[in-house]
Write an enzyme that holds these catalytic residues in place. Sequence first.
Site, mmCIF file in Angstrom:
data_model
loop_
_atom_site.group_PDB
_atom_site.id
_atom_site.type_symbol
_atom_site.label_atom_id
_atom_site.label_comp_id
_atom_site.label_asym_id
_atom_site.label_seq_id
_atom_site.Cartn_x
_atom_site.Cartn_y
_atom_site.Cartn_z
ATOM 1 N N MET A 14 6.462 -5.100 6.639
ATOM 2 C CA MET A 14 6.779 -3.700 6.398
ATOM 3 C C MET A 14 8.082 -3.518 5.643
ATOM 4 O O MET A 14 8.187 -2.659 4.759
ATOM 5 C CB MET A 14 6.858 -2.951 7.736
ATOM 6 C CG MET A 14 7.104 -1.459 7.582
ATOM 7 S SD MET A 14 7.216 -0.599 9.157
ATOM 8 C CE MET A 14 5.542 -0.771 9.772
ATOM 9 N N TYR A 17 4.406 -13.614 9.194
ATOM 10 C CA TYR A 17 3.319 -13.266 10.113
ATOM 11 C C TYR A 17 2.074 -14.086 9.818
ATOM 12 O O TYR A 17 1.655 -14.228 8.677
ATOM 13 C CB TYR A 17 2.976 -11.775 9.981
ATOM 14 C CG TYR A 17 3.990 -10.859 10.601
ATOM 15 C CD1 TYR A 17 4.264 -10.902 11.966
ATOM 16 C CD2 TYR A 17 4.671 -9.938 9.818
ATOM 17 C CE1 TYR A 17 5.202 -10.058 12.536
ATOM 18 C CE2 TYR A 17 5.605 -9.071 10.386
ATOM 19 C CZ TYR A 17 5.861 -9.143 11.745
ATOM 20 O OH TYR A 17 6.785 -8.298 12.307
ATOM 21 N N ARG A 50 -18.213 13.061 -11.781
ATOM 22 C CA ARG A 50 -17.274 13.400 -10.711
ATOM 23 C C ARG A 50 -17.142 14.915 -10.685
ATOM 24 O O ARG A 50 -17.764 15.560 -9.855
ATOM 25 C CB ARG A 50 -15.927 12.698 -10.973
ATOM 26 C CG ARG A 50 -14.980 12.712 -9.803
ATOM 27 C CD ARG A 50 -13.753 11.860 -10.090
ATOM 28 N NE ARG A 50 -12.979 12.337 -11.242
ATOM 29 C CZ ARG A 50 -11.876 11.760 -11.690
ATOM 30 N NH1 ARG A 50 -11.418 10.661 -11.095
ATOM 31 N NH2 ARG A 50 -11.227 12.234 -12.728
ATOM 32 N N LYS A 57 0.315 14.617 -12.294
ATOM 33 C CA LYS A 57 -0.218 14.622 -10.931
ATOM 34 C C LYS A 57 0.348 13.461 -10.120
ATOM 35 O O LYS A 57 0.920 12.515 -10.678
ATOM 36 C CB LYS A 57 -1.746 14.561 -10.962
ATOM 37 C CG LYS A 57 -2.314 13.325 -11.630
ATOM 38 C CD LYS A 57 -3.823 13.391 -11.708
ATOM 39 C CE LYS A 57 -4.385 12.148 -12.403
ATOM 40 N NZ LYS A 57 -5.859 12.151 -12.427
#
Length: 359
Positions: A302, A254, A129, A34
Amino acid sequence: MRLAIAKIDLVALSYNLSKTKQLAPHSKVMAVLKANAYGHGLVTIAQHLTTADAFAVARIDEALALRAGGVTKPIVLLEGFFNKSDLPILLANNFQTIIHDENQLAMLESAELDAPIATWLKVDTGMHRLGIEPSQLEGFYRRLKASKNTHSAVNLMTHFPCADDLNNARTQNQITAFKQLTNDHNEQLCLANSAGILGWTESHCDWIRPGLMIYGVSPMLHCQGVDHGLKPVMRLTTKVIAIRDIPAGEQVGYGGRWQSNQPTKLAVVAMGYGDGYPRHAKHGTPVVIKGHRYGIVGSVSMDMITVDIGENSEQIAVGDEVEMWGPNLAVEEIAECADTIAYELLCNVTPRVGYQYIS
């Protein structure tokens, strides 16, 4: 040319599957693929897991992609189906489905199908779940056995939430409860995920479901794949694209969240959260350049990360390869530095990263 590359070691992949089979020699293997094979490439990984007995995916589009890629082994849908219109697709492609609630069972019973479908009945023994309540097992089991739309064999399955912790008694309680519950049913049983395979031998049964471990990563608390004799399959690399002189006292990146306390040099590397690298990696999170570890400084942006190369700056040049995780730097360590788990890092590698398969 792409700077960020995920190098996928198919030899290590085969080795890990072989290691898994050695740990549970009497069990069939349902390899879990998956989420794009945990970020490793769905179809290519399936094509190279030649000794697996079956594959498991979460959703029908993943299963269809495997069939389109020429994969013919049995495929199990771990979440099952959600619309009655899905059932002819399952039948046409020889998909097996998990049944985990009344709605799915009712749709299957009332469908008009040309042939039966193989099913796995999932029992909730504590994950809370997906899965039916233990008290519902007999009723669901009888209905599946009686339905013209299901194979006569009804496989039985459960899932562990805490098997990564060997000190947690919950897993043993689940194993005991599930075996007692299914003792009178002569059916195939599947309990063990990767953590169950590594930590709970009693859970191996007829089938095992290895996921993370076949990619060479440990599912256990405070462990790395190498602790279990596994080999990392993914090596995430990029390149140095600039080297900068930074005076003492200068803030970097940043928000200016890191400040140099002495003159140093920084290597700017082409990797960021746009490639799937965790934005919340802490100062000092390691990378490897030319066999040496260096720490990240400043914020992950990024497209770029800055690395303090300090005194070894003369040995590093623009174009040098940087290992973000892989054989020399466990992805589990990077996950810990980013307050996350290795599963997330592997699955988050973005399409901007190129893939190279090494056999």
